[in-house]
Design an enzyme around this catalytic site. Structure first.
Site, PDB file in Angstrom:
ATOM      1  N   ARG A  52       0.836  -1.214   0.000  1.00 38.49           N
ATOM      2  CA  ARG A  52       0.000   0.000   0.000  1.00 38.49           C
ATOM      3  C   ARG A  52       0.867   1.259   0.000  1.00 38.49           C
ATOM      4  O   ARG A  52       0.475   2.314  -0.505  1.00 38.49           O
ATOM      5  CB  ARG A  52      -0.983   0.007   1.173  1.00 38.49           C
ATOM      6  CG  ARG A  52      -1.870   1.225   1.173  1.00 38.49           C
ATOM      7  CD  ARG A  52      -3.249   1.078   1.840  1.00 38.49           C
ATOM      8  NE  ARG A  52      -3.346   0.056   2.858  1.00 38.49           N
ATOM      9  CZ  ARG A  52      -2.867   0.166   4.098  1.00 38.49           C
ATOM     10  NH1 ARG A  52      -2.232   1.262   4.471  1.00 38.49           N
ATOM     11  NH2 ARG A  52      -3.007  -0.818   4.961  1.00 38.49           N
ATOM     12  N   ASP A 104      -5.175  19.070 -14.858  1.00 38.55           N
ATOM     13  CA  ASP A 104      -5.513  17.703 -15.251  1.00 38.55           C
ATOM     14  C   ASP A 104      -5.074  17.582 -16.711  1.00 38.55           C
ATOM     15  O   ASP A 104      -5.670  18.175 -17.613  1.00 38.55           O
ATOM     16  CB  ASP A 104      -7.022  17.478 -15.081  1.00 38.55           C
ATOM     17  CG  ASP A 104      -7.430  16.045 -15.405  1.00 38.55           C
ATOM     18  OD1 ASP A 104      -6.768  15.415 -16.256  1.00 38.55           O
ATOM     19  OD2 ASP A 104      -8.418  15.571 -14.824  1.00 38.55           O
ATOM     20  N   LYS A 108      -6.163   6.538 -19.752  1.00 32.71           N
ATOM     21  CA  LYS A 108      -6.426   7.056 -21.101  1.00 32.71           C
ATOM     22  C   LYS A 108      -5.157   6.952 -21.959  1.00 32.71           C
ATOM     23  O   LYS A 108      -4.689   5.865 -22.200  1.00 32.71           O
ATOM     24  CB  LYS A 108      -6.974   8.486 -20.999  1.00 32.71           C
ATOM     25  CG  LYS A 108      -8.037   8.669 -19.905  1.00 32.71           C
ATOM     26  CD  LYS A 108      -9.330   7.937 -20.163  1.00 32.71           C
ATOM     27  CE  LYS A 108     -10.279   7.933 -18.966  1.00 32.71           C
ATOM     28  NZ  LYS A 108     -10.590   9.230 -18.402  1.00 32.71           N
TER      29      LYS A 108
HETATM   30  C1  LIG Z   1     -11.059   9.673 -17.139  1.00 29.55           C
HETATM   31  C2  LIG Z   1     -10.665  10.983 -16.560  1.00 29.55           C
HETATM   32  C3  LIG Z   1     -10.468  11.132 -15.179  1.00 29.55           C
HETATM   33  C4  LIG Z   1     -10.716  10.015 -14.211  1.00 29.55           C
HETATM   34  O1  LIG Z   1      -9.880   8.948 -14.403  1.00 29.55           O
HETATM   35  P1  LIG Z   1     -10.251   7.415 -14.042  1.00 29.55           P
HETATM   36  O2  LIG Z   1      -8.985   6.727 -14.372  1.00 29.55           O
HETATM   37  O3  LIG Z   1     -11.406   7.041 -14.904  1.00 29.55           O
HETATM   38  O4  LIG Z   1     -10.601   7.389 -12.589  1.00 29.55           O
HETATM   39  C5  LIG Z   1     -10.067  12.372 -14.717  1.00 29.55           C
HETATM   40  N1  LIG Z   1      -9.888  13.416 -15.552  1.00 29.55           N
HETATM   41  C6  LIG Z   1     -10.095  13.314 -16.875  1.00 29.55           C
HETATM   42  C7  LIG Z   1      -9.894  14.510 -17.737  1.00 29.55           C
HETATM   43  C8  LIG Z   1     -10.481  12.102 -17.434  1.00 29.55           C
HETATM   44  O5  LIG Z   1     -10.696  12.015 -18.754  1.00 29.55           O
END
Ligand SMILES: *Cc1c(COP(=O)(O)O)cnc(C)c1O
Length: 390
Positions: free
Chosen positions: A57, A181, A206
């Site tokens: 963890r 982000d 992604k």
């Molecule tokens: C998908 C996404 C997230 C969240 O990510 P997960 O891996 O699905 O928890 C956060 N910010 C953006 C811009 C995303 O496309």
């Protein structure tokens, strides 16, 4: 792809992105001579071992390898890996206390919005939203003095581009921590820390992993203080990824440079095709001359990435039924994988947003978001042509 270079733990300087993606983060192979590090499926480690591992963890060789790679690619000193993008967001916001505030871009990702509104508010954190593509709103940072300024660029789904450098300067002036982000661009196309951001967060689910086969998240920073908070959150809140998923992301990221270039090339070609097709009322793509922040996109990104947004001007039912007829674009949420996907934001990713709010930010019933994959673009174009020809 040309970009600035960073020093690295290999003792070689001037490594380019593609090289770092493959050669950074390959520790723990020494004894066996393995070219690819193994997956350390061990929940615990012998007390007092030299490398300082104790319990998965709070650390694992696979986490360390991936963190080293991703810190290098984002041109930062430290990275912490998490079980998902949302876990990474949770780690950052868990550093706030009751009475603190966040000033966020009004088009933040849906799950970020839900976490802010339905979880964080309960703990007495104040959240407000602004359109940060309008420079007149920059002054609100000094007026409101938030702990965090939360940006996303390009935004989802309308691909608004925010000036990360200008906003970082403003945040620094007023003592706020600016976080970007970076999921939609990926570090192959945009490095927020080099533009002045304190934190760069990604859902590695992604583009970074790129194969739609696991979830993950990361936060990269140059700040030791933030790094300590993030490591603490990983272990105290139980936000760690699994060694197997971390290994998958490590494998995926090796080809990020190639993939990002191909996603960008294919997406630009499809965006141009849709714009000139006469079948759309709007096409949005950061590297199209018609994009309102085209110059800014060219300045702060190294490619337009793989997301294209188009409005075919049809009813909700007609839009969805056409999308279901596409053969190469699967109707699904998520993005950034090698395979093309298509999404109807109003009924999928943004279904929980009230219609009035949705329409105010431009998410109409006829809006479509394509995550353009790395297939042959001629096949993708033909699929769109077939379904939208009349
Ligand atoms: C998908 C996404 C997230 C969240 O990510 P997960 O891996 O699905 O928890 C956060 N910010 C953006 C811009 C995303 O496309």
């Amino acid at each position: 792809m040309k970009r600035e270079t960073t020093a690295n733990s290999l003792g070689l300087e001037e490594l380019q992105f593609e090289t770092s993606a493959i050669h950074q983060g390959t520790s723990y192979c020494e004894q066996s001579g393995a070219v690819t590090p193994p997956i350390y499926m061990s929940s615990t480690f012998e007390f007092g071992n030299e490398l300082g591992f104790d319990y998965t963890r709070s650390g694992n060789p696979n986490f360390r390898n991936l963190a080293e790679t991703l810190a290098t690619l984002e041109q930062g000193r430290f990275a912490t890996v998490f079980s998902s993008g949302v876990a990474a967001i949770t780690a950052v916001i868990s550093s706030l206390s009751a009475g603190d505030s966040i000033l966020a871009e009004e088009n933040v990702y849906g799950c970020t919005y839900r976490l802010f509104e339905q979880v964080l508010r309960k703990f007495g954190v104040k959240i407000s939203y602004l359109d940060f593509s309008n420079p007149e709103n920059y002054q609100e940072i000094c007026k409101q003095k938030p702990k965090l300024v939360w940006l996303e660029s390009p935004t989802n789904p309308l691909l608004k581009i925010l000036d990360i450098e200008a906003l970082s300067q403003q945040a620094q002036l007023c003592g706020a921590t600016l976080i970007v982000d970076n999921t939609f661009a990926s570090p192959a196309l945009q490095t927020p820390l080099t533009l002045g951001a304190t934190l760069s967060l990604s859902s590695t689910t992604k583009y970074i992993n790129g194969h739609s086969d696991c979830l993950g998240g990361v936060v990269v920073t140059n700040s030791e203080e933030w790094q300590e908070r993030l490591i603490f959150a990983q272990k105290a809140l139980g936000l760690n990824p699994s060694p197997f998923d971390t290994w998958l992301v490590q494998r995926g990221v090796k080809t990020l440079g190639l993939r990002a270039a191909k996603h960008s090339e294919n997406a630009l070609a499809l965006a141009r095709f849709l714009e000139s097709s006469g079948k759309t009322t709007l096409v949005r793509y950061p590297y199209l001359e018609s994009h309102p922040q085209y110059e800014l996109a060219k300045k702060q990104m190294r490619g337009g990435s793989g997301i294209v947004v188009a409005d075919f001007g049809r009813t909700r039912e007609e839009t969805i039924s056409r999308l279901q007829k596409l053969r190469l674009f699967t109707l699904a949420e998520s993005l950034g994988g090698v395979e093309s996907l298509v999404c109807h934001p109003a009924s999928m990713t943004h279904a929980s947003v009230p219609r009035t709010v949705r329409e105010k930010v431009g998410i109409s019933d006829s809006l479509v978001r394509f995550s353009v994959g790395i297939e042959c673009v001629d096949d993708l174009r033909a699929d769109l042509e077939r379904v939208f020809k009349d």
